[in-house]
Design a protein around this motif. Structure first.
Motif, PDB file in Angstrom:
ATOM      1  N   LYS A 414       0.834  -1.197   0.000  1.00 49.99           N
ATOM      2  CA  LYS A 414       0.000   0.000   0.000  1.00 49.99           C
ATOM      3  C   LYS A 414       0.873   1.252   0.000  1.00 49.99           C
ATOM      4  O   LYS A 414       2.030   1.236   0.410  1.00 49.99           O
ATOM      5  N   ASP A 415       0.294   2.350  -0.448  1.00 52.76           N
ATOM      6  CA  ASP A 415       0.954   3.660  -0.394  1.00 52.76           C
ATOM      7  C   ASP A 415       0.147   4.570   0.520  1.00 52.76           C
ATOM      8  O   ASP A 415      -1.084   4.650   0.409  1.00 52.76           O
ATOM      9  N   TYR A 416       0.853   5.268   1.401  1.00 54.05           N
ATOM     10  CA  TYR A 416       0.186   6.142   2.355  1.00 54.05           C
ATOM     11  C   TYR A 416       0.824   7.525   2.359  1.00 54.05           C
ATOM     12  O   TYR A 416       2.026   7.672   2.108  1.00 54.05           O
ATOM     13  N   LEU A 417       0.023   8.522   2.640  1.00 54.90           N
ATOM     14  CA  LEU A 417       0.506   9.884   2.792  1.00 54.90           C
ATOM     15  C   LEU A 417       0.531  10.189   4.285  1.00 54.90           C
ATOM     16  O   LEU A 417      -0.515  10.291   4.933  1.00 54.90           O
ATOM     17  N   ALA A 418       1.734  10.317   4.837  1.00 51.46           N
ATOM     18  CA  ALA A 418       1.908  10.589   6.265  1.00 51.46           C
ATOM     19  C   ALA A 418       2.160  12.081   6.475  1.00 51.46           C
ATOM     20  O   ALA A 418       2.697  12.768   5.604  1.00 51.46           O
ATOM     21  N   PHE A 419       1.797  12.579   7.657  1.00 51.69           N
ATOM     22  CA  PHE A 419       1.935  14.008   7.919  1.00 51.69           C
ATOM     23  C   PHE A 419       1.845  14.269   9.416  1.00 51.69           C
ATOM     24  O   PHE A 419       1.485  13.386  10.202  1.00 51.69           O
ATOM     25  N   SER A 420       2.167  15.499   9.804  1.00 52.91           N
ATOM     26  CA  SER A 420       1.996  15.947  11.179  1.00 52.91           C
ATOM     27  C   SER A 420       0.959  17.059  11.205  1.00 52.91           C
ATOM     28  O   SER A 420       0.868  17.858  10.272  1.00 52.91           O
ATOM     29  N   ALA A 421       0.188  17.122  12.286  1.00 54.38           N
ATOM     30  CA  ALA A 421      -0.898  18.100  12.380  1.00 54.38           C
ATOM     31  C   ALA A 421      -0.946  18.664  13.789  1.00 54.38           C
ATOM     32  O   ALA A 421      -0.684  17.960  14.768  1.00 54.38           O
ATOM     33  N   ASN A 422      -1.303  19.951  13.877  1.00 53.36           N
ATOM     34  CA  ASN A 422      -1.349  20.619  15.173  1.00 53.36           C
ATOM     35  C   ASN A 422      -2.624  21.447  15.286  1.00 53.36           C
ATOM     36  O   ASN A 422      -2.980  22.200  14.377  1.00 53.36           O
ATOM     37  N   SER A 559      -2.714   7.726   8.602  1.00 55.99           N
ATOM     38  CA  SER A 559      -2.293   8.382   7.368  1.00 55.99           C
ATOM     39  C   SER A 559      -3.327   8.093   6.277  1.00 55.99           C
ATOM     40  O   SER A 559      -4.213   7.263   6.439  1.00 55.99           O
ATOM     41  N   PHE A 560      -3.210   8.781   5.162  1.00 56.13           N
ATOM     42  CA  PHE A 560      -4.185   8.624   4.078  1.00 56.13           C
ATOM     43  C   PHE A 560      -3.750   7.512   3.121  1.00 56.13           C
ATOM     44  O   PHE A 560      -2.607   7.498   2.650  1.00 56.13           O
ATOM     45  N   ASP A 561      -4.649   6.616   2.818  1.00 54.21           N
ATOM     46  CA  ASP A 561      -4.391   5.565   1.830  1.00 54.21           C
ATOM     47  C   ASP A 561      -4.523   6.176   0.435  1.00 54.21           C
ATOM     48  O   ASP A 561      -5.615   6.530  -0.006  1.00 54.21           O
ATOM     49  N   ILE A 562      -3.385   6.321  -0.254  1.00 58.71           N
ATOM     50  CA  ILE A 562      -3.403   6.936  -1.593  1.00 58.71           C
ATOM     51  C   ILE A 562      -3.088   5.920  -2.683  1.00 58.71           C
ATOM     52  O   ILE A 562      -2.822   6.291  -3.827  1.00 58.71           O
TER      53      ILE A 562
END
Length: 618
Positions: A414-422, A559-562
């Motif tokens: 799978k491919d995922y878009l990972a990120f940080s959020a505040n 994370s988002f499944d892209i």
């Protein structure tokens, strides 16, 4: 979901450095007692002092390089040295002004435009020259100075506590900060986290440290360079038996901790550089970290045992390192980005090399030991009301630390878009949420509390639930529906939503300490108390004014499944208070968007992250 355990990073504070710091009061006392220590001129008198005439610094064979913690300090007399650093928006540059208080009179002195470019401190403040025993120049460099660095009193009649925050923030979307050296105090000029190691062979050197001319002229600092004898000794982790993990360089720690790393994401104790020992759920302010190592480290240099010191607190992750500098933690970054950094090697100032961090009793992020805010012992009495008093204002920062990752061993292929959020609180009131558990019930009932200008509780209202997360490495109570993360298509319609919806609130980042009622010393930074235990009957979680709470959305489900999304433009939406259950002063500023451009093909997806106005951080 993941834990917050991977948040610490420290400077190189050796035993000689501790001795240096202990000598500050003696050395600086001479300065304070000088006839011209106080002048009729308004504003503080700043002086560069050296706590000791010599220091011994270590270079480790496993990770060569010397960190120039030379024990020099900037003292402030005849008033506090205070700077206010702000930007109106992400379209505007960072500007700084000196705040000069003379009795009841306050002056504001704007610093030159372009002098300060971010919130990490005053750039090129200290000039350092090093010559070897033969008199040959071997090093010339400048270092930045964070006035909020570790500091101490230089005379017995100085204020007992400094009112200023304990670090300079590093979140790329920081909006405002306050820097200061309390009157009668001294702040270490060592750049800490921002410093880069220098290559010096074992031997004896002389270091000359001075304040660069532009700052001498700007702040009226006398041109009095300090000379320090520097002894560089080469050491190895294999010097003797019984060396603890905290005394070893990260490379050695990584080898020693592979058994811990084998547990993968189930361990949730601190991602290792070679293999994930856990995932950093909540703020993740460290690079890679094996779970077993109890000491801090950063920049790839060796860690050391903790110096004896009182516990520290404060958003921006100040560290309990005794009298040395309190560097801020690097921004929270997803494990996928850290893994890339480990594969590519040290990333220098713009990246985060492998670090070793562990938790001790009462700690959950490898650094802080602040007690959690105590919850009310009983359920609220009387009728629920929402009084007309100041309330919090929850706002979202744009996502950052954005990268493409695979599904690890959990979801291969799978491919995922990972990120940080505040999500942060712009005030003017703190967010206080209590959870109360009825006997035998799995969920707690959550209530938001309200206070008048004197801090007296004057109302409360139901605001959802709290749930217990029993998984190893989590094991705390989460407030539900605090924020929501969504991936929007180019037309800004939702296409993917993160499964992360429950949160344990804590103050991880100093986002804007210039807003009204900002708390420069927030208290609930230790999740082991702030977020309760399995048998807790009640829990209190707080988000203070000026501080934000960062989570890294990293593992599948967060994370988002892209995998099957077409290439093109998308927006990551960070949405605070998505169901409007929490009472705020303004519900119209809860959303923040960050543009991303997906490319590549399945199994090799790419992401480009355009600058967000003037903030060019992925």
């Amino acid at each position: 979901m993941m834990t917050r355990s991977q948040q610490g990073r420290t400077n190189r504070l050796t035993r000689p450095s501790i001795a240096i710091a202990a000598a500050v009061a003696v050395t600086a006392g001479v300065v304070a007692a000088a006839p011209d220590a106080k002048t009729a001129q308004p504003g503080p008198k700043l002086s560069l002092i050296a706590a000791s005439a010599s220091v011994t610094l270590d270079s480790w064979k496993e990770d060569p390089g010397v960190y120039l913690d030379l024990g020099t300090y900037l003292t402030s007399e005849n008033g506090a040295f205070e700077l206010k650093v702000t930007r109106k928006s992400y379209k505007d540059p960072v500007v700084a002004a000196q705040i000069i208080r003379d009795g009841k009179k306050t002056q504001t002195k704007a610093l030159p435009a372009g002098l300060v470019k971010d919130f990490s401190g005053l750039p090129d403040f200290a000039q350092i020259s090093v010559i070897d025993a033969a008199g040959k120049s071997v090093l010339e460099k400048t270092e930045a100075f964070c006035p909020n660095n570790a500091s101490g009193r230089v005379r017995p009649d100085a204020p007992a506590n400094s009112k200023y925050p304990q670090s300079c923030p590093v979140n790329p979307f920081t909006l405002g900060s306050v820097w200061g050296v309390e009157s009668g105090w001294a702040a270490n000029t060592y750049a800490g986290y921002y410093s880069q190691p220098v290559q010096l062979a074992a031997g004896t050197y002389t270091a000359k440290i001075s304040v660069t001319k532009k700052y001498r002229d700007l702040f009226g600092i006398a041109n009095k360079p300090q000379s320090i004898k520097v002894v560089v000794r080469e050491r190895s982790w294999e010097e003797g038996e019984g060396v603890s993990a905290s005394a070893a360089p990260p490379s050695a720690k990584g080898d020693a901790s592979k058994s811990a790393a084998k547990s993968g994401h189930d361990a949730h104790a601190g991602h290792g550089a070679a293999a994930p020992a856990s995932a950093s759920e909540h703020a993740g302010h460290a690079a890679a970290a094996p779970a077993a190592a109890p000491g801090h480290a950063g920049h790839g240099a060796p860690a050391r045992t903790d110096a004896p010191a009182a516990a520290t607190t404060g958003a921006g992750s100040t560290f309990n390192v005794g009298h040395g500098p309190y560097p801020p933690a690097p921004p929270a970054l997803p494990w996928a980005l850290k893994k890339q950094a480990a594969e590519k090697g040290a990333l220098g100032r713009q990246g985060f090399s492998a670090a070793a961090v562990g938790d001790r009793t009462g700690q959950t992020d490898g650094s802080r030991q602040a007690p959690g805010v105590q919850p009310n012992a009983k359920r609220p009495a009387g009728k629920a009301t929402v009084p007309d008093v100041p309330k919090p204002d929850l706002r979202s920062l744009p996502a950052y630390g954005i990268t493409v990752s695979d599904g690890y061993e959990d979801v291969p292929g799978k491919d995922y878009l990972a990120f940080s959020a505040n999500v942060w609180n712009a005030g003017p009131a703190k967010l206080v949420v209590d959870g109360f558990r009825s006997p035998g019930k799995e969920l707690m009932d959550a209530y938001q509390y309200f206070y008048d200008a004197d801090g007296k509780q004057v109302g409360y209202t139901p605001t959802g639930t709290m749930e217990w997360d029993p998984r190893p490495g989590h094991e705390h109570w989460h407030f539900t529906d605090f924020a929501s993360y969504r991936l929007l298509k180019a037309d800004q319609k939702e296409t993917v939503r993160s499964g992360k919806e429950a949160f344990c609130l804590a103050n991880t980042d100093a986002v804007d300490y210039t807003v009204k009622n900002a708390n420069w010393h927030p208290g609930n930074t230790d999740l082991s108390t702030a977020c309760g235990q399995e048998n807790s009957i009640s829990v209190r979680e707080v988000l203070d004014v000026g501080s934000g709470d960062t989570y890294t959305q990293d593992l599948p489900g967060q994370s988002f499944d892209i995998t099957d999304l077409p290439n093109g433009t998308y927006y990551i939406q960070v949405l605070a208070n998505p169901e409007n259950r929490l009472k705020e002063t303004n519900h119209n500023n809860n959303s923040a968007l960050r543009k991303v451009v997906l490319g590549g093909k399945k199994g090799a997806r790419t992401v480009k992250v355009p600058a967000h106005h003037l903030v060019n951080a992925n």
